[in-house]
Structures are given as C-alpha cells and as structure tokens.
Design an enzyme around this catalytic site. Structure first.
Site, PDB file in Angstrom:
ATOM      1  N   LYS A  45      29.091  89.032   7.416  1.00 42.93           N
ATOM      2  CA  LYS A  45      30.164  89.774   8.104  1.00 42.93           C
ATOM      3  C   LYS A  45      31.320  90.210   7.210  1.00 42.93           C
ATOM      4  O   LYS A  45      32.374  90.624   7.689  1.00 42.93           O
ATOM      5  CB  LYS A  45      30.737  89.003   9.319  1.00 42.93           C
ATOM      6  CG  LYS A  45      29.718  88.419  10.265  1.00 42.93           C
ATOM      7  CD  LYS A  45      28.587  89.350  10.581  1.00 42.93           C
ATOM      8  CE  LYS A  45      28.988  90.519  11.456  1.00 42.93           C
ATOM      9  NZ  LYS A  45      27.824  91.451  11.611  1.00 42.93           N
ATOM     10  N   HIS A 105      23.049  86.605   1.246  1.00 43.10           N
ATOM     11  CA  HIS A 105      24.246  85.870   1.686  1.00 43.10           C
ATOM     12  C   HIS A 105      24.289  84.499   1.009  1.00 43.10           C
ATOM     13  O   HIS A 105      25.074  83.639   1.414  1.00 43.10           O
ATOM     14  CB  HIS A 105      24.214  85.664   3.206  1.00 43.10           C
ATOM     15  CG  HIS A 105      24.343  86.907   4.015  1.00 43.10           C
ATOM     16  ND1 HIS A 105      25.304  87.859   3.770  1.00 43.10           N
ATOM     17  CD2 HIS A 105      23.638  87.357   5.091  1.00 43.10           C
ATOM     18  CE1 HIS A 105      25.181  88.839   4.658  1.00 43.10           C
ATOM     19  NE2 HIS A 105      24.178  88.565   5.462  1.00 43.10           N
ATOM     20  N   SER A 135      34.513  88.281  13.519  1.00 45.40           N
ATOM     21  CA  SER A 135      33.313  89.115  13.422  1.00 45.40           C
ATOM     22  C   SER A 135      32.045  88.268  13.527  1.00 45.40           C
ATOM     23  O   SER A 135      31.080  88.640  14.209  1.00 45.40           O
ATOM     24  CB  SER A 135      33.350  89.872  12.087  1.00 45.40           C
ATOM     25  OG  SER A 135      32.255  90.739  11.976  1.00 45.40           O
TER      26      SER A 135
END
Ligand code: A3P
Length: 292
Positions: A45, A105, A135
């Site tokens: 995010k 990530h 988010s």
C-alpha cells in the site's frame, strides 16, 4: 494476534506471511535474478502499483497502447505471489523475457540472495505509516487471502505490533533505508511523488541511466496520475475476480492522497501511535511527511 490472523498468516523467519507463501518459501529464496532486473520494493500500500506503472511507462517510452498490453500484475510480476490455482510469481517471472520488472513486498533481509549477487537495481517506495495503515485496512476489507479485521481499532493495534502480513512497517522501512548504500537502491517517498511526480520520475530515470525527452516525461506524469490510473482497467485491478478482490466495498484506487489518516485516527489512537512510532523510529534518520 487475533484468531483470523492466526488462521491465515504464519511467520517466515519471524515475519508474518500468507500460508501458501510460507509453504513455498524455498522457491522464492532460490529465485534466480538477472543483472538487468529492476525491482520495485515496497511495504504493501505504499504506492507499488503507481511506481510499477511509471516504470513500465519508462520502459515503453510513454507509449500508452504498449502499456495497456496487459494488466499490471502480468507486466510487473509479483515475486512472492502464491495463490492456489494461479501461476506463482516465481513461475511467471521465470517465463518473462529480460529486461524484467519485478514487484516485491519482502523486507530486505528476506530478499533472495541472487538479486545482490547479480547487482540488480531496486527502487524502494516508502509511505508514511499512518496513511499506509488506513490504506492497508481498507485493502484487508476487500481481499480474501488476508484476514478480515475485526474493526479499525483492532487492525491498527495489530499493525503497530507488526502482526499483519509482511510484519512491522517500521522494520520494513528502516531495513531498506539502512542498506540503501550497500546495494543499488533508490529510496523514494510516496509523499514526494504526490508533491512533484515529474521530479521523482526524473530521479528514477537517472538511477536507471535512461534519457528521455521532456515531452515523454510529462506524458508519463499525466498517464500515471491518480485520475487516469483509476479509470485504466489495466492498473485498477478490476480484472481480478470479485472473490479475490471485492471492489464494491472500496475501490483499489481508493483516494490516493497524503493525509487521509486524519479522517480515520481518533485523538487517542493518534497519541498512542505517535508514542510507539517515536520509540521505534528514533535514531533511524528517516523522516516522513504525514501531509503535504
Ligand atoms: P489509498 O488506499 O490511500 O488510496 P499499492 O499499489 O502499494 O497497493 O498502493 C495502493 C495505494 O496507492 C492506494 O492508496 C492507491 O489509491 C494509491 N495509488 C495508486 N496509484 C496512485 C497514483 N497514481 N497516485 C496516487 N496514489 C496512487
């Protein structure tokens, strides 16, 4: 850790990951990078899709049609992606011709060694912890492989503790920051991209040693703006089945601003968050803007 989290996430080297990924972790660890790979690394995010679209645009020299050849998750495969019944990120990347753009990530200590052995370039995008929390919370409400938060308050507590997928935001942001001079890493901030996307795109171009005319740079700024991307089905994830991501709850391209956290944090949550944040980030040398 709440029951939903315990059921869906398990620690891999101390960092919570989805179960299918944990079970196939060795495949990711053994991944073979190539010297001309460019990695987009983020905590979820932080603006991954935005940076990915910018990079594909750079590779396609701002050619809109070329960039609409496929969805963002096929143009920039997600290294550790693992959902049953779908090709893994590793398989997808192995079948991708060079030069590849790779999304991940992973915290830096979990990156497959071959990226460093091959001296691949990495663009890391960081986003302030508060907007990211909001988010990430909305993202959890829409995607099925992640645990359903009991409430915003419980989610925020888990997030502060690092009891969410990919673990502690603080460790992630600091880990990449501390090692940014050890490898070819360009460390960027979401808030800077919001403030002046053209300036940040030029940083990417310099890092990638690419020349580009002003006209094309300006075109890329426009084509990767929030409003254009929101209406582009090749980046807004509307191509995913609703069982995986239900965008009737909230769209993937949700707000795209800095400072939305103020609409969600209570005064008490904010005080607690700041106190915890200062303790964890003290001495890191990292400074985020929570509004611009
Ligand atoms: P919000 O939920 O705050 O709106 P990721 O791609 O890492 O999952 O990040 C998604 C976040 O980046 C979402 O944040 C999304 O709206 C925002 N985003 C995506 N494209 C953007 C753009 N072109 N400009 C600004 N924000 C963008």
């Amino acid at each position: 850790m709440d029951a939903a989290t315990r059921e869906l996430l398990v620690p891999v080297h101390g960092v919570l990951m989805t179960k299918p990924l944990a079970e196939t972790w060795e495949d990711v660890k053994r991944f073979q990078a190539r010297p001309d790979d460019v990695v987009i690394a983020t905590y979820p995010k932080a603006g991954t899709t935005w940076a990915s679209e910018i990079l594909d645009m750079i590779y396609c020299e701002g050619d809109k049609e070329k960039c609409r050849r496929d969805t963002i998750y096929n143009r920039v495969p997600y290294l550790e992606f693992q959902i049953q019944g779908m090709p893994s990120g590793v398989d997808q990347l192995n079948a991708t011709p060079s030069p590849r753009l790779v999304k991940t990530h992973l915290p830096i200590q979990m990156m497959p060694d071959s990226f460093w052995e091959k001296n691949a370039k990495v663009i890391y995008v960081a986003r302030n912890a508060k907007d990211l929390a909001v988010s990430y919370y909305f993202f959890h409400l829409t995607v099925s492989p992640l645990p359903q938060p009991e409430s915003w308050d419980v989610f925020l507590y888990n997030y502060m503790k690092g009891n969410v997928c990919y673990g502690s935001w603080h460790d992630h942001a600091k880990g990449w920051w501390e090692k940014r001079h050890d490898h070819q890493i360009l460390y960027l901030f979401y808030e800077d991209m919001k403030e002046d996307p053209e300036r940040e795109i030029r940083k990417m171009l310099k890092f990638l040693e690419k020349d580009m005319s002003d006209d094309i740079v300006k075109k890329i700024v426009h084509l990767t703006s929030f409003d254009v991307m929101k209406n582009n089905d090749m980046v807004n994830y509307k191509t995913l089945p609703s069982e995986v991501m239900d965008q009737t709850i909230t769209p993937f391209m949700r707000k795209g601003i800095a400072g939305d956290w103020k609409n969600h944090f209570t005064v008490a949550q904010n005080e607690k968050f700041d106190e915890d944040y200062e303790r964890k980030m003290e001495g890191s040398g990292l400074h985020f803007r929570t509004e611009i």
